[in-house]
Design a protein around this motif. Structure first.
Motif, PDB file in Angstrom:
ATOM      1  N   VAL A  43       3.408   2.553   3.114  1.00  0.00           N
ATOM      2  CA  VAL A  43       2.607   2.427   4.424  1.00  0.00           C
ATOM      3  C   VAL A  43       2.092   0.962   4.649  1.00  0.00           C
ATOM      4  O   VAL A  43       1.352   0.701   5.382  1.00  0.00           O
ATOM      5  CB  VAL A  43       1.348   3.276   4.528  1.00  0.00           C
ATOM      6  CG1 VAL A  43       1.827   4.895   4.615  1.00  0.00           C
ATOM      7  CG2 VAL A  43       0.365   3.173   3.391  1.00  0.00           C
ATOM      8  N   THR A  44       2.921  -0.049   3.616  1.00  0.00           N
ATOM      9  CA  THR A  44       2.403  -1.396   4.054  1.00  0.00           C
ATOM     10  C   THR A  44       2.664  -1.766   5.326  1.00  0.00           C
ATOM     11  O   THR A  44       1.739  -2.591   6.006  1.00  0.00           O
ATOM     12  CB  THR A  44       3.479  -2.013   2.921  1.00  0.00           C
ATOM     13  OG1 THR A  44       3.207  -1.699   1.629  1.00  0.00           O
ATOM     14  CG2 THR A  44       2.829  -3.633   3.082  1.00  0.00           C
ATOM     15  N   GLU A  45       3.739  -1.605   5.891  1.00  0.00           N
ATOM     16  CA  GLU A  45       3.984  -2.225   7.188  1.00  0.00           C
ATOM     17  C   GLU A  45       2.850  -1.539   8.421  1.00  0.00           C
ATOM     18  O   GLU A  45       2.457  -2.419   9.083  1.00  0.00           O
ATOM     19  CB  GLU A  45       5.340  -1.609   7.933  1.00  0.00           C
ATOM     20  CG  GLU A  45       5.696  -2.328   9.064  1.00  0.00           C
ATOM     21  CD  GLU A  45       7.075  -2.017   9.641  1.00  0.00           C
ATOM     22  OE1 GLU A  45       7.444  -1.792  10.371  1.00  0.00           O
ATOM     23  OE2 GLU A  45       8.082  -2.043   8.563  1.00  0.00           O
ATOM     24  N   LEU A  46       2.592  -0.224   8.358  1.00  0.00           N
ATOM     25  CA  LEU A  46       1.605   0.194   9.075  1.00  0.00           C
ATOM     26  C   LEU A  46       0.098  -0.386   8.916  1.00  0.00           C
ATOM     27  O   LEU A  46      -0.721  -0.884   9.644  1.00  0.00           O
ATOM     28  CB  LEU A  46       1.362   1.746   8.809  1.00  0.00           C
ATOM     29  CG  LEU A  46       0.157   2.542   9.655  1.00  0.00           C
ATOM     30  CD1 LEU A  46       0.495   2.179  11.300  1.00  0.00           C
ATOM     31  CD2 LEU A  46       0.229   3.812   9.318  1.00  0.00           C
ATOM     32  N   ALA A  47      -0.294  -0.692   7.526  1.00  0.00           N
ATOM     33  CA  ALA A  47      -1.397  -1.160   7.194  1.00  0.00           C
ATOM     34  C   ALA A  47      -1.542  -2.530   7.717  1.00  0.00           C
ATOM     35  O   ALA A  47      -2.560  -3.139   8.225  1.00  0.00           O
ATOM     36  CB  ALA A  47      -1.720  -0.977   5.669  1.00  0.00           C
ATOM     37  N   GLN A  48      -0.335  -3.249   7.635  1.00  0.00           N
ATOM     38  CA  GLN A  48      -0.591  -4.832   8.264  1.00  0.00           C
ATOM     39  C   GLN A  48      -0.535  -4.774   9.613  1.00  0.00           C
ATOM     40  O   GLN A  48      -1.388  -5.753  10.232  1.00  0.00           O
ATOM     41  CB  GLN A  48       0.732  -5.351   7.485  1.00  0.00           C
ATOM     42  CG  GLN A  48       0.772  -5.600   6.218  1.00  0.00           C
ATOM     43  CD  GLN A  48       2.204  -6.312   5.760  1.00  0.00           C
ATOM     44  OE1 GLN A  48       3.451  -6.031   6.451  1.00  0.00           O
ATOM     45  NE2 GLN A  48       2.152  -6.698   4.634  1.00  0.00           N
ATOM     46  N   THR A 106       0.969  -1.129   0.031  1.00  0.00           N
ATOM     47  CA  THR A 106       0.140   0.190   0.064  1.00  0.00           C
ATOM     48  C   THR A 106       0.933   1.338   0.051  1.00  0.00           C
ATOM     49  O   THR A 106       1.893   1.303   0.748  1.00  0.00           O
ATOM     50  CB  THR A 106      -0.850   0.080   1.275  1.00  0.00           C
ATOM     51  OG1 THR A 106      -1.603  -1.159   1.178  1.00  0.00           O
ATOM     52  CG2 THR A 106      -1.806   1.353   1.324  1.00  0.00           C
ATOM     53  N   THR A 107       0.478   2.091  -0.916  1.00  0.00           N
ATOM     54  CA  THR A 107       1.480   3.307  -0.963  1.00  0.00           C
ATOM     55  C   THR A 107       0.576   4.542  -0.829  1.00  0.00           C
ATOM     56  O   THR A 107      -0.477   4.481  -1.169  1.00  0.00           O
ATOM     57  CB  THR A 107       1.912   3.179  -2.148  1.00  0.00           C
ATOM     58  OG1 THR A 107       2.991   2.037  -2.407  1.00  0.00           O
ATOM     59  CG2 THR A 107       2.993   4.460  -2.495  1.00  0.00           C
ATOM     60  N   ALA A 108       1.069   5.600  -0.063  1.00  0.00           N
ATOM     61  CA  ALA A 108       0.226   6.908   0.061  1.00  0.00           C
ATOM     62  C   ALA A 108       1.120   7.987  -0.658  1.00  0.00           C
ATOM     63  O   ALA A 108       2.349   7.946  -0.473  1.00  0.00           O
ATOM     64  CB  ALA A 108       0.091   7.235   1.446  1.00  0.00           C
ATOM     65  N   THR A 109       0.527   8.896  -1.006  1.00  0.00           N
ATOM     66  CA  THR A 109       1.357   9.912  -1.558  1.00  0.00           C
ATOM     67  C   THR A 109       0.809  11.348  -1.362  1.00  0.00           C
ATOM     68  O   THR A 109      -0.616  11.493  -1.369  1.00  0.00           O
ATOM     69  CB  THR A 109       1.302   9.645  -3.310  1.00  0.00           C
ATOM     70  OG1 THR A 109       2.067  10.815  -3.863  1.00  0.00           O
ATOM     71  CG2 THR A 109      -0.031   9.764  -3.836  1.00  0.00           C
ATOM     72  N   THR A 110       1.378  12.341  -1.422  1.00  0.00           N
ATOM     73  CA  THR A 110       0.998  13.718  -1.061  1.00  0.00           C
ATOM     74  C   THR A 110       0.596  14.452  -2.373  1.00  0.00           C
ATOM     75  O   THR A 110      -0.019  15.429  -2.138  1.00  0.00           O
ATOM     76  CB  THR A 110       1.954  14.525  -0.326  1.00  0.00           C
ATOM     77  OG1 THR A 110       2.971  14.718  -1.145  1.00  0.00           O
ATOM     78  CG2 THR A 110       2.097  13.953   1.100  1.00  0.00           C
ATOM     79  N   THR A 135       7.525   0.589  -2.478  1.00  0.00           N
ATOM     80  CA  THR A 135       8.955   0.495  -1.776  1.00  0.00           C
ATOM     81  C   THR A 135       8.730  -0.304  -0.857  1.00  0.00           C
ATOM     82  O   THR A 135       7.710  -0.964  -0.378  1.00  0.00           O
ATOM     83  CB  THR A 135       9.135   1.943  -1.429  1.00  0.00           C
ATOM     84  OG1 THR A 135       8.483   2.401  -0.236  1.00  0.00           O
ATOM     85  CG2 THR A 135       9.414   3.014  -2.477  1.00  0.00           C
ATOM     86  N   SER A 136       9.766  -0.570   0.056  1.00  0.00           N
ATOM     87  CA  SER A 136       9.845  -1.424   1.151  1.00  0.00           C
ATOM     88  C   SER A 136      10.652  -0.818   2.238  1.00  0.00           C
ATOM     89  O   SER A 136      11.311   0.124   2.239  1.00  0.00           O
ATOM     90  CB  SER A 136      10.643  -2.733   0.769  1.00  0.00           C
ATOM     91  OG  SER A 136      11.735  -2.521   0.339  1.00  0.00           O
TER      92      SER A 136
END
Length: 134
Positions: A34-39, A1-5, A13-14
């Motif tokens: 934000v993959t780690e946060l989402a997980q 999952t990726t967030a962008t401004t 990315t990892s």
């Protein structure tokens, strides 16, 4: 999952890495993975729903879908993704198709779902009205 401004191309990315990518609207766009946060959040949700499942009725999310225009398939795909994610996380999901093309039809559907004691959240898929033809 990726967030962008900004609304630039996204990249995966990892390890919570941030990248700066040139953009036409901004010299640099900050991309944050934000993959780690989402997980972590999904893990907490799954733990909660498993614990609550034995004591209370399951959490239920309702989707309201009323769009009949050119972006209908995009909204249907998004709804399918939400249904799959809810199932993985122990949340029931119902999709309701609203008949009619006025704001009052959608408002009535939202009010009906909001009155149900077994519904814990409502998503309204946009756009919900037929776009005026030019």
């Amino acid at each position: 999952t990726t967030a962008t401004t900004t609304t630039t191309a996204t990249t995966t990315t990892s390890n919570s890495e941030q990248r700066y990518i040139p953009s036409s609207s901004s010299p640099f766009a900050r991309i944050t993975d934000v993959t780690e946060l989402a997980q972590e959040i999904r893990s907490e949700v799954r733990t909660y729903t498993r614990r609550q499942h034995s004591q209370l009725p399951p959490l239920k999310l309702v989707g309201i879908f009323a769009h009949k225009g050119p972006f209908r398939s995009d909204a249907e795909n998004y709804s399918q993704h939400i249904a799959e994610t809810c199932a993985q996380d122990g949340i029931e999901y119902e999709l309701h198709h609203v008949m009619g093309e006025t704001p009052q039809h959608v408002e009535r559907a939202i009010q009906e779902q909001n009155q149900r004691p077994d519904v814990h959240g409502i998503l309204v898929y946009y756009p919900i009205f037929k776009l005026p033809e030019a």
